[in-house]
Write an enzyme that holds these catalytic residues in place. Structure first.
Site, PDB file in Angstrom:
ATOM      1  N   LYS A 115       4.385  -0.280  20.400  1.00 16.15           N
ATOM      2  CA  LYS A 115       5.387  -1.214  19.866  1.00 16.15           C
ATOM      3  C   LYS A 115       5.114  -2.653  20.286  1.00 16.15           C
ATOM      4  O   LYS A 115       5.802  -3.574  19.830  1.00 16.15           O
ATOM      5  CB  LYS A 115       6.790  -0.797  20.323  1.00 16.15           C
ATOM      6  CG  LYS A 115       7.446   0.191  19.371  1.00 16.15           C
ATOM      7  CD  LYS A 115       8.951   0.177  19.527  1.00 16.15           C
ATOM      8  CE  LYS A 115       9.625   1.062  18.487  1.00 16.15           C
ATOM      9  NZ  LYS A 115      11.070   1.113  18.682  1.00 16.15           N
TER      10      LYS A 115
ATOM     11  N   SER B 210      17.380  -5.680  19.152  1.00 18.28           N
ATOM     12  CA  SER B 210      16.493  -6.445  20.038  1.00 18.28           C
ATOM     13  C   SER B 210      15.575  -7.344  19.196  1.00 18.28           C
ATOM     14  O   SER B 210      15.271  -8.466  19.594  1.00 18.28           O
ATOM     15  CB  SER B 210      15.649  -5.495  20.891  1.00 18.28           C
ATOM     16  OG  SER B 210      16.479  -4.685  21.688  1.00 18.28           O
TER      17      SER B 210
ATOM     18  N   HIS C 248      23.525  -2.429  23.140  1.00 18.82           N
ATOM     19  CA  HIS C 248      23.140  -1.361  24.070  1.00 18.82           C
ATOM     20  C   HIS C 248      24.167  -1.246  25.191  1.00 18.82           C
ATOM     21  O   HIS C 248      24.563  -0.143  25.573  1.00 18.82           O
ATOM     22  CB  HIS C 248      21.787  -1.670  24.731  1.00 18.82           C
ATOM     23  CG  HIS C 248      20.623  -1.742  23.799  1.00 18.82           C
ATOM     24  ND1 HIS C 248      19.788  -2.825  23.732  1.00 18.82           N
ATOM     25  CD2 HIS C 248      20.142  -0.842  22.910  1.00 18.82           C
ATOM     26  CE1 HIS C 248      18.827  -2.594  22.848  1.00 18.82           C
ATOM     27  NE2 HIS C 248      19.023  -1.411  22.321  1.00 18.82           N
TER      28      HIS C 248
ATOM     29  N   ARG D 260      24.111   2.433  14.403  1.00 17.93           N
ATOM     30  CA  ARG D 260      24.671   1.170  13.925  1.00 17.93           C
ATOM     31  C   ARG D 260      25.107   1.245  12.467  1.00 17.93           C
ATOM     32  O   ARG D 260      26.202   0.875  12.116  1.00 17.93           O
ATOM     33  CB  ARG D 260      23.633   0.046  14.058  1.00 17.93           C
ATOM     34  CG  ARG D 260      23.489  -0.455  15.453  1.00 17.93           C
ATOM     35  CD  ARG D 260      22.256  -1.263  15.609  1.00 17.93           C
ATOM     36  NE  ARG D 260      21.089  -0.406  15.514  1.00 17.93           N
ATOM     37  CZ  ARG D 260      19.874  -0.759  15.862  1.00 17.93           C
ATOM     38  NH1 ARG D 260      19.654  -1.996  16.292  1.00 17.93           N
ATOM     39  NH2 ARG D 260      18.862   0.068  15.771  1.00 17.93           N
TER      40      ARG D 260
HETATM   41  P1  ADP Z   1      14.331   2.556  19.990  1.00 14.10           P
HETATM   42  O1  ADP Z   1      13.044   1.811  19.913  1.00 14.10           O
HETATM   43  O2  ADP Z   1      14.224   3.888  20.647  1.00 14.10           O
HETATM   44  O3  ADP Z   1      15.135   2.607  18.714  1.00 14.10           O
HETATM   45  P2  ADP Z   1      16.185   0.567  20.918  1.00 14.10           P
HETATM   46  O4  ADP Z   1      16.119  -0.138  22.213  1.00 14.10           O
HETATM   47  O5  ADP Z   1      15.998  -0.241  19.698  1.00 14.10           O
HETATM   48  O6  ADP Z   1      15.140   1.732  21.053  1.00 14.10           O
HETATM   49  O7  ADP Z   1      17.552   1.356  20.798  1.00 14.10           O
HETATM   50  C1  ADP Z   1      17.945   2.328  21.715  1.00 14.10           C
HETATM   51  C2  ADP Z   1      19.215   2.989  21.218  1.00 14.10           C
HETATM   52  O8  ADP Z   1      20.268   2.041  21.172  1.00 14.10           O
HETATM   53  C3  ADP Z   1      19.126   3.563  19.802  1.00 14.10           C
HETATM   54  O9  ADP Z   1      19.905   4.738  19.742  1.00 14.10           O
HETATM   55  C4  ADP Z   1      19.730   2.491  18.947  1.00 14.10           C
HETATM   56  O10 ADP Z   1      20.280   3.000  17.748  1.00 14.10           O
HETATM   57  C5  ADP Z   1      20.822   1.996  19.871  1.00 14.10           C
HETATM   58  N1  ADP Z   1      21.225   0.617  19.574  1.00 14.10           N
HETATM   59  C6  ADP Z   1      20.430  -0.447  19.394  1.00 14.10           C
HETATM   60  N2  ADP Z   1      21.142  -1.543  19.104  1.00 14.10           N
HETATM   61  C7  ADP Z   1      22.447  -1.148  19.092  1.00 14.10           C
HETATM   62  C8  ADP Z   1      23.686  -1.808  18.802  1.00 14.10           C
HETATM   63  N3  ADP Z   1      23.711  -3.086  18.451  1.00 14.10           N
HETATM   64  N4  ADP Z   1      24.803  -1.084  18.880  1.00 14.10           N
HETATM   65  C9  ADP Z   1      24.763   0.233  19.194  1.00 14.10           C
HETATM   66  N5  ADP Z   1      23.643   0.911  19.444  1.00 14.10           N
HETATM   67  C10 ADP Z   1      22.489   0.239  19.396  1.00 14.10           C
END
Ligand code: ADP
Length: 168
Positions: free
Chosen positions: A47, A134, A23, A96
């Site tokens: 969630k 996460s 992130h 990703r």
């Molecule tokens: P959500 O529950 O909305 O998917 P996340 O916190 O999992 O929320 O992810 C928020 C954003 O960050 C999403 O667009 C996700 O694809 C992106 N994201 C999550 N992990 C990574 C990573 N390792 N590299 C790049 N983008 C990421």
């Protein structure tokens, strides 16, 4: 797409439960592209998050304290409603792998359908972090595995407090 005062503002929404280096890589890069970036933490009770909304926001604030054009906010509304209140039309999301694509396409198309002014921009993840989520971080931390390379130090400490090593 210029906003009210001539500056380009984008929203980076997500659960961030907790924020990872994946992130943060997107946040750093998006903060260079847009004049202002609002990291919007979704309070999605369905969630069943490990960290409260306040904890998640606080961890992002600590990890982005060196980025003056990054603001951290929380929301529990429909994304397009939240964006209307904030007067922002741009969404940033990270991609990703191909597996992210279908869900992201659905989200972007839905948001555009609900408000045709809303545009979603995708940034591809750094290859080093393409496997990182996460959920993976929480799984490792639960079993007290090393997460040093995956999250910033304040998140590592917060995870240790959530999953203390049994003293007995
Ligand atoms: P959500 O529950 O909305 O998917 P996340 O916190 O999992 O929320 O992810 C928020 C954003 O960050 C999403 O667009 C996700 O694809 C992106 N994201 C999550 N992990 C990574 C990573 N390792 N590299 C790049 N983008 C990421």
């Amino acid at each position: 797409m210029k906003q009210e005062h001539g500056i380009t503002i984008a929203v980076y929404p997500g659960s961030f439960d907790p924020v990872t280096h994946g992130h943060l890589d997107i946040i750093h890069r998006a903060a260079k592209v847009f004049d202002k970036l609002i990291v919007a933490v979704l309070n999605n009770t369905s969630k069943n998050p490990l960290f409260t909304l306040e904890e998640r926001m606080d961890l992002i604030r600590q990890a982005t304290k060196d980025l003056p054009n990054v603001e951290v906010d929380g929301f529990r509304d429909l994304m397009v409603n939240y964006m209307k209140i904030k007067n922002v039309n741009l969404i940033v999301r990270g991609l990703r792998a191909v597996s992210d694509f279908e869900y992201e396409l659905q989200m972007a198309s839905t948001n555009h359908k609900l408000n045709s002014d809303v545009e979603t921009f995708f940034m591809t993840s750094k290859p080093t972090y393409s496997y990182l989520s996460s959920s993976i971080v929480k799984e490792i931390a639960k079993f007290h595995g090393p997460v040093t390379d995956l999250v910033p130090p304040e998140v590592e400490e917060a995870l240790k407090r959530k999953f203390p090593i049994d003293q007995n």
